[in-house]
Design an enzyme around this catalytic site. Structure first.
Site, PDB file in Angstrom:
ATOM      1  N   ARG A  38       1.683 -12.819   9.371  1.00  0.00           N
ATOM      2  CA  ARG A  38       1.500 -12.197   8.061  1.00  0.00           C
ATOM      3  C   ARG A  38       2.688 -11.327   7.665  1.00  0.00           C
ATOM      4  O   ARG A  38       3.318 -10.689   8.521  1.00  0.00           O
ATOM      5  CB  ARG A  38       0.195 -11.405   8.059  1.00  0.00           C
ATOM      6  CG  ARG A  38      -0.975 -12.330   8.298  1.00  0.00           C
ATOM      7  CD  ARG A  38      -2.289 -11.616   8.278  1.00  0.00           C
ATOM      8  NE  ARG A  38      -2.591 -11.085   6.968  1.00  0.00           N
ATOM      9  CZ  ARG A  38      -3.638 -10.311   6.717  1.00  0.00           C
ATOM     10  NH1 ARG A  38      -4.458  -9.981   7.687  1.00  0.00           N
ATOM     11  NH2 ARG A  38      -3.862  -9.878   5.493  1.00  0.00           N
ATOM     12  N   SER A  65      -1.811  -4.376  -4.038  1.00  0.00           N
ATOM     13  CA  SER A  65      -2.245  -4.288  -2.637  1.00  0.00           C
ATOM     14  C   SER A  65      -2.544  -2.836  -2.259  1.00  0.00           C
ATOM     15  O   SER A  65      -1.652  -1.983  -2.256  1.00  0.00           O
ATOM     16  CB  SER A  65      -1.159  -4.839  -1.718  1.00  0.00           C
ATOM     17  OG  SER A  65      -1.399  -4.416  -0.393  1.00  0.00           O
ATOM     18  N   ASP A  88     -11.322 -10.132  -1.019  1.00  0.00           N
ATOM     19  CA  ASP A  88     -11.822 -10.709   0.237  1.00  0.00           C
ATOM     20  C   ASP A  88     -13.044 -11.607   0.030  1.00  0.00           C
ATOM     21  O   ASP A  88     -13.533 -12.213   0.986  1.00  0.00           O
ATOM     22  CB  ASP A  88     -12.176  -9.589   1.225  1.00  0.00           C
ATOM     23  CG  ASP A  88     -10.930  -8.849   1.701  1.00  0.00           C
ATOM     24  OD1 ASP A  88      -9.838  -9.448   1.683  1.00  0.00           O
ATOM     25  OD2 ASP A  88     -11.047  -7.672   2.072  1.00  0.00           O
ATOM     26  N   ARG A 123      -6.160 -18.555   2.611  1.00  0.00           N
ATOM     27  CA  ARG A 123      -7.561 -18.768   2.204  1.00  0.00           C
ATOM     28  C   ARG A 123      -7.701 -19.690   1.005  1.00  0.00           C
ATOM     29  O   ARG A 123      -8.770 -20.276   0.796  1.00  0.00           O
ATOM     30  CB  ARG A 123      -8.242 -17.431   1.884  1.00  0.00           C
ATOM     31  CG  ARG A 123      -8.582 -16.661   3.113  1.00  0.00           C
ATOM     32  CD  ARG A 123      -9.391 -15.410   2.821  1.00  0.00           C
ATOM     33  NE  ARG A 123      -9.621 -14.706   4.067  1.00  0.00           N
ATOM     34  CZ  ARG A 123      -9.838 -13.397   4.175  1.00  0.00           C
ATOM     35  NH1 ARG A 123      -9.869 -12.642   3.095  1.00  0.00           N
ATOM     36  NH2 ARG A 123     -10.045 -12.858   5.357  1.00  0.00           N
TER      37      ARG A 123
HETATM   38  C1  S3P Z   1      -7.652  -3.664   2.353  1.00  0.00           C
HETATM   39  C2  S3P Z   1      -6.967  -4.167   1.293  1.00  0.00           C
HETATM   40  C3  S3P Z   1      -6.920  -5.591   0.962  1.00  0.00           C
HETATM   41  C4  S3P Z   1      -8.009  -6.389   1.683  1.00  0.00           C
HETATM   42  C5  S3P Z   1      -8.144  -5.986   3.109  1.00  0.00           C
HETATM   43  C6  S3P Z   1      -8.478  -4.520   3.226  1.00  0.00           C
HETATM   44  C7  S3P Z   1      -7.601  -2.210   2.615  1.00  0.00           C
HETATM   45  O1  S3P Z   1      -5.669  -6.115   1.345  1.00  0.00           O
HETATM   46  O2  S3P Z   1      -7.753  -7.772   1.588  1.00  0.00           O
HETATM   47  O3  S3P Z   1      -9.172  -6.736   3.740  1.00  0.00           O
HETATM   48  O4  S3P Z   1      -8.451  -1.704   3.373  1.00  0.00           O
HETATM   49  O5  S3P Z   1      -6.732  -1.556   2.036  1.00  0.00           O
HETATM   50  P1  S3P Z   1      -4.389  -6.001   0.350  1.00  0.00           P
HETATM   51  O6  S3P Z   1      -4.163  -4.578   0.103  1.00  0.00           O
HETATM   52  O7  S3P Z   1      -3.242  -6.632   1.063  1.00  0.00           O
HETATM   53  O8  S3P Z   1      -4.788  -6.762  -0.880  1.00  0.00           O
END
Ligand code: S3P
Length: 472
Positions: free
Chosen positions: A154, A198, A350, A381
């Site tokens: 990733r 994000s 998610d 996904r």
């Molecule tokens: C999260 C943010 C999301 C999500 C992950 C949890 C977090 O990811 O997909 O399961 O706790 O900040 P991204 O910030 O990369 O979208």
């Protein structure tokens, strides 16, 4: 129900509940895939709770480590991803352990974390890894970070690049794990506009900013989950959020002394999603989940299910630990296809695999736009969901960042789904098998323990039927 201590946390990861001091960096491995089949199930019924929210659990441990004194956390998610974060803060000198029903973190104060003795293993967790990069950044320590095969693929540059511009050094290979991050107590503050929506990037920068002299700002064009901001305030940090013309500027003042706090973690809406979706597609079902987080930055799936004609109601809305919470009731519904706008993606990022499966049982097409970020989750996904649907006789197309599922009010099933070390792929397609004409098999369920170890037992509690299969 109460979440139980994870017994299946992978090799070397079983902790006696009576003596829950964590062994830092014990390896988490999933050598043996555990396939499982779900079969057509009778009405699903019940009143239950799901384990604590994963995002909030990670943050509670991290802010507990950065605060001075003891933080007490009720309802912490005891799943592998979060246990790895508990081990990480322990390895950094802020021991996390369980006492009765409560997790305690003995914080070291902002800037007080210590050099760990060896590499820290984050297992499967992108959130644990990326947020900890921000936690580590303002410390004069050098931390080697490793993870499993999925996490090692990733992209980490999205967090490392802004941290580099604050003064962090990184040794590694193309911004993927394994890598070594070298923090400094002399970070410089930045104002950074997120290139992708994000919360992980936002949070890493804000956590680094907490230990940086001056004001650090993150600029968001699309709202992402705001648990870091809420929890920073709860711990006594100064965080301002100013929105203007579609842009939000979130600013943290560096150098604040955080004090240890009590934190209560509400039920995870991303875990509840599987039970709610199952109730909507299995005829005769009626399921209520108590105490689910309904923070609007997380409820896009629920908005969408209601638009599809889903009988989903929010009961007894209240606030717990600074977050909105409700009991969610879902009853079997005749669903129709809808169009899900790209702007909604961050609030349900998610949940798309589960929505795509649900959409197969709706009448008509469901179009989901703006799914670029799905390609860099625990698996790709977008591709994996389309392949899983195809394997089960459901017509779906991917075009750019759009997924369209042609719902026919039913799914043939009968397929074997490749989960690619991705817990949400496994759970989504196991839900499919409860309502499809033929059973659905997923090639591995071991990863479910990363976020929702109780998935199978809670599903069984409401009437879901599973059948173990021999690994091929
Ligand atoms: C999260 C943010 C999301 C999500 C992950 C949890 C977090 O990811 O997909 O399961 O706790 O900040 P991204 O910030 O990369 O979208």
């Amino acid at each position: 129900m109460r979440s139980t201590f994870p017994k299946s946390a992978g090799a070397g990861a079983v902790f006696p509940a009576a003596c829950p001091q964590l062994r830092p960096s014990a390896p988490v491995s999933h050598a043996d895939p555990t396939p499982l089949t779900s079969v057509s199930s009778g009405p699903l019924r019940g009143l239950l709770r799901v384990p604590g929210d994963k995002s909030i659990s990670h943050r509670a441990l991290m802010l507990g480590a950065l605060a001075t004194g003891k933080t007490r956390i009720r309802g912490l998610l005891e799943a592998e991803d979060v246990i790895n974060t508990a081990r990480a803060v322990t390895a950094l000198g802020a021991p996390a352990s369980k006492s009765g029903d409560v997790w305690e973190v003995l914080g070291r104060g902002t800037g007080g974390l210590a050099q760990p003795k060896g590499p820290i293993d984050f297992g499967n967790s992108g959130t644990g890894t990326r947020l900890m990069m921000g936690v580590i950044a303002p410390h004069d320590i050098s931390v080697s970070m490793v993870g499993d095969a999925s996490l090692s693929k990733r992209p980490m540059g999205r967090v490392l690049n802004p941290l580099r511009s604050m003064g962090v050094d990184v040794d590694g290979n193309g911004d993927r794990l394994p890598l070594t991050i070298r923090g400094t107590s002399r970070l410089v503050p930045i104002a950074y506009e997120l290139p992708v929506p994000s919360a992980q990037i936002k949070s890493a920068i804000l956590l680094a900013g907490l230990g940086t002299a001056g004001e650090t700002t993150v600029i968001e064009r699309e709202a992402t989950r705001d648990h870091t901001e809420r929890m920073l305030r709860h711990f006594g940090a100064s965080v301002s959020t100013v929105s203007d013309a579609g842009t939000t500027r979130i600013t943290v003042k560096g150098g604040a002394e955080l004090a240890g706090q009590d934190v209560t973690v509400p039920g995870d809406p991303s875990s509840a999603a599987f039970l709610i979706a199952a109730a909507l597609i299995v005829p005769g079902s009626d399921v209520t989940i108590e105490g689910v987080l309904v923070n609007p930055t997380r409820t896009g799936l629920y908005t969408t299910l209601v638009e599809m004609g889903g009988d989903v109601t929010f009961l007894n809305p209240r606030e717990e630990g600074g977050e909105p919470v409700a009991d969610i009731r879902a009853r079997f519904s005749r669903l129709k296809g809808v169009s899900v706008p790209a702007e909604r993606a961050p609030s349900m990022i998610d949940e798309y695999p589960m929505l795509a499966v649900t959409a197969a049982f709706a009448q008509g097409p469901t179009r989901m736009d703006g799914l670029g970020e799905l390609k860099v989750k625990e698996s790709d996904r977008l591709a994996a969901t389309a392949a899983g649907l195809a394997a089960n006789g459901v017509r779906a197309e991917v075009s750019g960042d759009t997924l369209t599922v042609h719902g026919a009010g039913r799914a043939p099933g009968g397929g074997r789904v490749a989960t690619h070390l991705d817990h949400r792929m496994a759970m989504s397609f196991l839900v499919m098998g409860l309502a499809s004409e033929a059973p659905v098999t997923v090639d591995d369920t071991a990863m479910i323990a990363t976020s929702f170890p109780e998935f199978r037992s809670l599903m069984a509690q409401i009437g879901a039927r599973f059948a173990p299969v021999e690994a091929p």
